[in-house]
Write a protein that holds these residues in place. Structure first.
Motif, PDB file in Angstrom:
ATOM      1  N   SER A 139       0.823  -1.051   0.197  1.00 60.98           N
ATOM      2  CA  SER A 139       0.064  -0.115  -0.077  1.00 60.98           C
ATOM      3  C   SER A 139       1.119   1.121  -0.099  1.00 60.98           C
ATOM      4  CB  SER A 139      -0.870  -0.066   1.160  1.00 60.98           C
ATOM      5  OG  SER A 139      -0.137   0.224   2.432  1.00 60.98           O
ATOM      6  N   SER A 140       0.395   2.243  -0.187  1.00 60.61           N
ATOM      7  CA  SER A 140       1.074   3.815  -0.245  1.00 60.61           C
ATOM      8  C   SER A 140       1.583   4.025   1.088  1.00 60.61           C
ATOM      9  CB  SER A 140       0.123   5.009  -0.660  1.00 60.61           C
ATOM     10  OG  SER A 140       0.763   6.117  -0.334  1.00 60.61           O
ATOM     11  N   ILE A 141       0.939   3.771   2.189  1.00 55.79           N
ATOM     12  CA  ILE A 141       1.497   3.945   3.248  1.00 55.79           C
ATOM     13  C   ILE A 141       2.566   2.948   3.625  1.00 55.79           C
ATOM     14  CG2 ILE A 141      -0.273   2.757   4.649  1.00 55.79           C
ATOM     15  CD1 ILE A 141      -0.030   4.648   7.037  1.00 55.79           C
ATOM     16  N   GLY A 142       2.205   1.609   3.212  1.00 56.18           N
ATOM     17  CA  GLY A 142       3.285   0.503   3.532  1.00 56.18           C
ATOM     18  C   GLY A 142       4.633   1.070   3.037  1.00 56.18           C
ATOM     19  N   THR A 152       5.071  10.302  14.718  1.00 60.85           N
ATOM     20  CA  THR A 152       4.744  11.470  13.896  1.00 60.85           C
ATOM     21  C   THR A 152       4.553  11.027  12.440  1.00 60.85           C
ATOM     22  OG1 THR A 152       6.291  12.928  15.354  1.00 60.85           O
ATOM     23  CG2 THR A 152       5.981  13.752  13.112  1.00 60.85           C
ATOM     24  N   PHE A 153       5.149  10.035  12.088  1.00 64.65           N
ATOM     25  CA  PHE A 153       5.199   9.219  10.742  1.00 64.65           C
ATOM     26  C   PHE A 153       3.479   8.909  10.701  1.00 64.65           C
ATOM     27  CE2 PHE A 153       4.355   5.425   8.203  1.00 64.65           C
ATOM     28  CZ  PHE A 153       5.026   5.748   6.984  1.00 64.65           C
ATOM     29  N   LEU A 154       3.152   7.866  11.521  1.00 69.68           N
ATOM     30  CA  LEU A 154       1.806   7.793  11.696  1.00 69.68           C
ATOM     31  C   LEU A 154       0.868   8.876  11.637  1.00 69.68           C
ATOM     32  CD1 LEU A 154       1.654   4.830  14.124  1.00 69.68           C
ATOM     33  CD2 LEU A 154       1.558   4.649  11.807  1.00 69.68           C
ATOM     34  N   ASP A 155       1.211   9.781  12.262  1.00 71.48           N
ATOM     35  CA  ASP A 155       0.259  10.964  12.308  1.00 71.48           C
ATOM     36  C   ASP A 155      -0.030  11.685  11.176  1.00 71.48           C
ATOM     37  OD1 ASP A 155      -1.652  12.535  14.279  1.00 71.48           O
ATOM     38  OD2 ASP A 155      -0.241  14.069  13.788  1.00 71.48           O
ATOM     39  N   HIS A 156       1.317  11.766  10.312  1.00 74.81           N
ATOM     40  CA  HIS A 156       1.207  12.439   9.000  1.00 74.81           C
ATOM     41  C   HIS A 156       0.424  11.682   7.974  1.00 74.81           C
ATOM     42  CE1 HIS A 156       4.724  15.153  10.383  1.00 74.81           C
ATOM     43  NE2 HIS A 156       3.663  15.566  11.043  1.00 74.81           N
ATOM     44  N   GLN A 157       0.072  10.739   8.092  1.00 74.32           N
ATOM     45  CA  GLN A 157      -0.629   9.859   7.157  1.00 74.32           C
ATOM     46  C   GLN A 157      -2.346  10.254   6.830  1.00 74.32           C
ATOM     47  OE1 GLN A 157       1.428   8.100   5.255  1.00 74.32           O
ATOM     48  NE2 GLN A 157       2.995   8.722   7.106  1.00 74.32           N
TER      49      GLN A 157
END
Length: 376
Positions: A96-99, A143-148
């Protein structure tokens, strides 16, 4: 037919009993972004409810990416960071894109990625130089998760374990980072009630009043009885009302112990299940577990062991330092008993139960309680 009474892990909603009220609250909070603290005594179904929630989110295609991390086995902040990294990688589809973004992010940390030979779940080993780098990586992960461009639910099981870390101010660090996040909803779960309440209700602590509280109680008798009867009937087996009542009374409606006894009786049964067969199943379990129970005695002082026997014989005690209770079982003075209670609660052998503001104490292990009750 497979045994429908699961007591080791969540399988599917068909084998999960009730908790509709709590599930509704958790789903609503996940969608609205309200953080939640879920507290339950051990083995009453807390983790099962978490997986039921994740299953519901996925099956109903709710606009949430659920991530589950169990930190029970962690001993340091570094362990926490590694377990969190592995949980994120497992939850996010690799293609996936986030993956793809996460893979790029995590590879910048020079990880060693392996896969569990049994579950195929990814396991990330990071080389972390010092406490400051641990904190930086933790901030980076969240922060990475929060920016998705997606709502995320991060369920952290056995959250009170952070109190055991040798690093100072872990709660303050986590709270400082979490306060800056907008896209992640947190579900903090724990089985040590007194520690979880201190973390989230203690006025001097960083997480004070930062979440809503959900406390799991025992399942309703009639609801659980219907669940048991229906699964026996679905397998072409009849179980009497008296047998079901005996099961729920003997296990005190505690989820793990009820499921395990039902599992055993289901395996033993051919035709109709009566009270006699249930008693045979219960006796078999106590015989299987007796070696473990005997080891408990070696871990405790004579006074602590005698106190457990007393509570087991009573089933549940509200006034553990009352003259009547102490005198009946020759337990000593109130101050020494108070210290024993604190120690046994800390060892997870004694449960402190609060219902409608009233505190009662019972053994954490219902089977141990029944064994002591019968043996002494």
């Amino acid at each position: 037919m497979d045994n429908p009474f699961i007591f080791r892990a969540y399988k599917s909603k068909e084998f999960f009993c009730d908790r509709q009220k709590e599930l509704k609250i958790l789903i609503e909070n996940s969608l609205s972004g309200a953080d939640t603290t879920l507290i339950a005594q051990r083995r009453i179904g807390k983790t099962g409810l978490i997986f039921r929630l994740l299953d519901e989110i996925r099956s109903e295609n709710l606009p949430i990416l659920p991530i589950y991390v169990d930190i029970f086995a962690t001993r340091t902040l570094e362990d926490f960071v590694k377990v969190l990294s592995s949980a994120i990688m497992e939850a996010i589809p690799e293609k996936s894109s986030i993956g793809r973004k996460f893979t790029k992010f995590i590879r910048s940390l020079r990880p060693l990625i392996t896969y569990d030979p049994l579950t195929s779940a990814p396991q990330i080993q990071l080389t972390i130089q010092g406490e400051e780098e641990q904190k930086q990586i933790l901030r980076g992960l969240l922060t990475f998760l929060d920016h998705q461009d997606q709502k995320i639910l991060l369920a952290i099981d056995e959250f009170q374990q952070i109190r055991e870390y040798p690093e100072k101010n872990v709660e303050a660090l986590l709270r400082t980072v979490i306060q800056t996040l907008n896209n992640i909803t947190f579900l903090y779960c724990g089985s040590k009630r007194h520690m979880m309440l201190d973390i989230f209700a203690g006025e001097c602590n960083p997480f004070y009043r930062s979440t809503e509280f959900v406390t799991l109680q025992k399942l309703d008798h009639d609801v659980y009885a219907d669940f048991i009867v229906n699964h026996f009937c679905a397998a072409g087996k009849e179980i009497s009302v008296a047998a079901v009542d005996y099961i729920l009374d003997w296990t005190r409606q505690h989820t793990y112990f009820t499921q395990r006894l039902c599992h055993n009786v289901f395996q033993m049964s051919v035709g109709e299940v009566d009270v006699g067969l249930v008693k045979q199943g219960a006796a078999q379990i106590l015989q299987f577990d007796s070696t473990v129970f005997g080891q408990y005695q070696q871990m405790l002082t004579a006074g602590q062991w005698n106190f457990l026997i007393a509570v087991a014989k009573e089933g549940e005690v509200s006034q553990v330092t009352s003259r009547q209770f102490l005198g009946k079982y020759h337990l000593g003075n109130p101050s020494s008993v108070s210290r024993m209670v604190s120690s046994l609660v800390e060892k997870n052998l004694l449960d402190e139960n609060v219902v409608d503001g009233s505190i009662t104490y019972s053994l954490n292990d219902v089977f141990l309680s029944r064994w002591l009750e019968a043996k002494y």
